[in-house]
Write an enzyme that holds these catalytic residues in place. Structure first.
Site, PDB file in Angstrom:
ATOM      1  N   LYS A  81       0.822  -1.213   0.000  1.00 14.19           N
ATOM      2  CA  LYS A  81       0.000   0.000   0.000  1.00 14.19           C
ATOM      3  C   LYS A  81       0.855   1.261   0.000  1.00 14.19           C
ATOM      4  O   LYS A  81       0.605   2.193  -0.762  1.00 14.19           O
ATOM      5  CB  LYS A  81      -0.950  -0.008   1.205  1.00 14.19           C
ATOM      6  CG  LYS A  81      -1.949  -1.160   1.174  1.00 14.19           C
ATOM      7  CD  LYS A  81      -2.949  -1.087   2.303  1.00 14.19           C
ATOM      8  CE  LYS A  81      -2.338  -1.287   3.662  1.00 14.19           C
ATOM      9  NZ  LYS A  81      -1.788  -2.662   3.839  1.00 14.19           N
ATOM     10  N   THR A  82       1.874   1.296   0.835  1.00  8.50           N
ATOM     11  CA  THR A  82       2.735   2.477   0.864  1.00  8.50           C
ATOM     12  C   THR A  82       3.562   2.581  -0.406  1.00  8.50           C
ATOM     13  O   THR A  82       3.808   3.671  -0.919  1.00  8.50           O
ATOM     14  CB  THR A  82       3.644   2.443   2.095  1.00  8.50           C
ATOM     15  OG1 THR A  82       2.831   2.431   3.248  1.00  8.50           O
ATOM     16  CG2 THR A  82       4.548   3.658   2.134  1.00  8.50           C
ATOM     17  N   ASP A 126      -1.580   6.569   6.520  1.00  8.71           N
ATOM     18  CA  ASP A 126      -1.618   5.144   6.827  1.00  8.71           C
ATOM     19  C   ASP A 126      -2.540   4.880   8.013  1.00  8.71           C
ATOM     20  O   ASP A 126      -2.692   5.739   8.889  1.00  8.71           O
ATOM     21  CB  ASP A 126      -0.200   4.653   7.147  1.00  8.71           C
ATOM     22  CG  ASP A 126      -0.079   3.145   7.088  1.00  8.71           C
ATOM     23  OD1 ASP A 126      -0.988   2.491   6.550  1.00  8.71           O
ATOM     24  OD2 ASP A 126       0.933   2.618   7.578  1.00  8.71           O
ATOM     25  N   THR A 175      -5.918  -1.422   6.967  1.00  8.32           N
ATOM     26  CA  THR A 175      -5.986  -2.879   7.041  1.00  8.32           C
ATOM     27  C   THR A 175      -7.376  -3.338   7.438  1.00  8.32           C
ATOM     28  O   THR A 175      -7.659  -4.533   7.424  1.00  8.32           O
ATOM     29  CB  THR A 175      -4.972  -3.412   8.070  1.00  8.32           C
ATOM     30  OG1 THR A 175      -5.214  -2.773   9.336  1.00  8.32           O
ATOM     31  CG2 THR A 175      -3.544  -3.108   7.626  1.00  8.32           C
ATOM     32  N   ARG A 234       6.337  -8.883   1.815  1.00 10.51           N
ATOM     33  CA  ARG A 234       7.210  -8.506   2.931  1.00 10.51           C
ATOM     34  C   ARG A 234       7.774  -9.754   3.609  1.00 10.51           C
ATOM     35  O   ARG A 234       8.957  -9.807   3.968  1.00 10.51           O
ATOM     36  CB  ARG A 234       6.449  -7.654   3.950  1.00 10.51           C
ATOM     37  CG  ARG A 234       7.270  -7.351   5.204  1.00 10.51           C
ATOM     38  CD  ARG A 234       6.518  -6.479   6.169  1.00 10.51           C
ATOM     39  NE  ARG A 234       6.353  -5.137   5.628  1.00 10.51           N
ATOM     40  CZ  ARG A 234       5.349  -4.330   5.945  1.00 10.51           C
ATOM     41  NH1 ARG A 234       4.415  -4.725   6.772  1.00 10.51           N
ATOM     42  NH2 ARG A 234       5.285  -3.123   5.431  1.00 10.51           N
TER      43      ARG A 234
END
Length: 361
Positions: A81-82, A126, A175, A234
């Protein structure tokens, strides 16, 4: 390669400390992600539909000479997302400012950020669902009218001073999209949900990371790591680094399937990506309670963890993998859980023959 940002994750959003397959970013993850993060949509691996739709949104805005619509990105941690927010800024040739919902506790905090934005700037927010309610209500007007009302004074003498804002693009990430109030969600011109990656996409992520990290890895080694990465870039990146360490110390530095499997056995990550905590939950459920049903608190005591740890850290992946199910009577193990641990389900109780069970007759 796609990962989330370098913004610290709030305490209640983090996973168990030191958990190799946890999706939250630690300090080492943040440093590596900054170096490996893709810079354009063309470099971004996976999320094909989101990339195609976002590409149209950005190119249309550039053609009009306007700022891009506000963007809402939802999905589990570690899916990119970032990274996408930074790509949006790069594609629009605009600066980006990064903050988080928990950091904005008062409307004045948000007003200070908004009033200092440049025209066309991208504001990445965020965990937007964790922003305070007064700041959230201020954001409605800022997104729609590019204006905020700053309250000066208190009581009957308080005055609202309108403050015009330059056009900007808000990129919100969450999230837990269900916690966003409808008025806020409706003000985003483009919304996208980030899906988990399939193994083939994760293999591409791993090969790209290996090149940037100067790690030699073959196709089978990448496939072995990808299969244990829980569909999350990740985690794939983190496992690659740990396997690299093992390969450099134990062998010649080349990552093959055998080397990857041996390394991940050392780190207690099995072939489906389950770690010590996941297996402890399944083993307690199967060996102590015969597959359930068993209450969450009882299961947590048997594992020696907090109730919230079992519910929020271990269960989501086990449910997604079809190894555990939540029922009104408690947690139960599926046939796949018995097979994964190599155990035999207990025989049906006398008189249970012919009854319809949860997974069939």
């Amino acid at each position: 390669m796609n990962w989330d940002d370098t913004t610290p994750v709030p305490a209640e959003e983090t996973t168990v400390d030191g958990r190799l397959v946890g999706a939250a970013a630690d300090g080492e993850d943040q440093a590596v992600e900054a170096a490996l993060r893709p810079k354009t949509l063309g470099e971004f691996v996976g999320q094909e539909r989101v990339r195609e739709q976002l590409d149209l949104v950005l190119k249309a805005a550039l053609a009009r000479g306007a700022t891009a619509d506000h963007v809402l990105l939802s999905g589990s941690p570690g899916l990119g997302k970032t990274t996408l927010s930074m790509i949006i800024a790069a594609e629009m040739q605009a600066p980006i400012r990064i903050t988080s919902g928990p950091a904005i506790q008062h409307a004045g905090d948000l007003a200070a950020i908004l009033s200092s934005l440049q025209e066309g700037e991208v504001l990445f927010l965020d965990e937007i669902h964790r922003m305070s309610r007064p700041a959230e209500e201020m954001l409605y007007m800022a997104m729609e009218d590019f204006r905020v009302d700053v309250i000066v004074g208190k009581g009957p003498g308080a005055t609202a001073i309108p403050l015009e804002l330059p056009p900007f693009t808000l990129v919100g990430a969450t999230t837990r999209a269900g916690l966003l109030p409808p008025p806020l969600r409706d003000r985003f011109g483009f919304t996208a949900h980030m899906e988990f990656y399939d193994p083939a996409e994760l293999e591409r992520v791993i090969h790209r990371s290996a090149r940037l990290l100067d790690v030699e890895i073959d196709a089978e080694g990448a496939a072995e790591i990808a299969g244990r990465s829980r569909g999350t870039p990740r985690i794939a990146n983190r496992l690659l680094r740990r396997v690299r360490d093992y390969a450099q110390v134990k062998v010649d530095g080349v990552i093959t399937r055998e080397v990857a499997a041996a390394a991940l056995r050392v780190y207690e990550v099995d072939g489906r990506g389950l770690d010590r905590l996941d297996r402890a939950v399944l083993q307690a459920l199967l060996k102590l309670f015969g597959g359930g049903p068993v209450g969450l608190s009882t299961l947590a005591v048997a594992v020696g963890e907090e109730r919230e740890t079992v519910e929020e850290v271990a269960e989501p992946f086990l449910v997604r993998e079809g190894l555990l199910a939540r029922t009104p009577r408690g947690r139960i193990a599926t046939p796949a859980a018995w097979a994964h641990l190599g155990l035999t389900p207990p025989a049906p109780a006398p008189g249970a023959a012919g009854q319809q069970g949860l997974f069939g007759s």
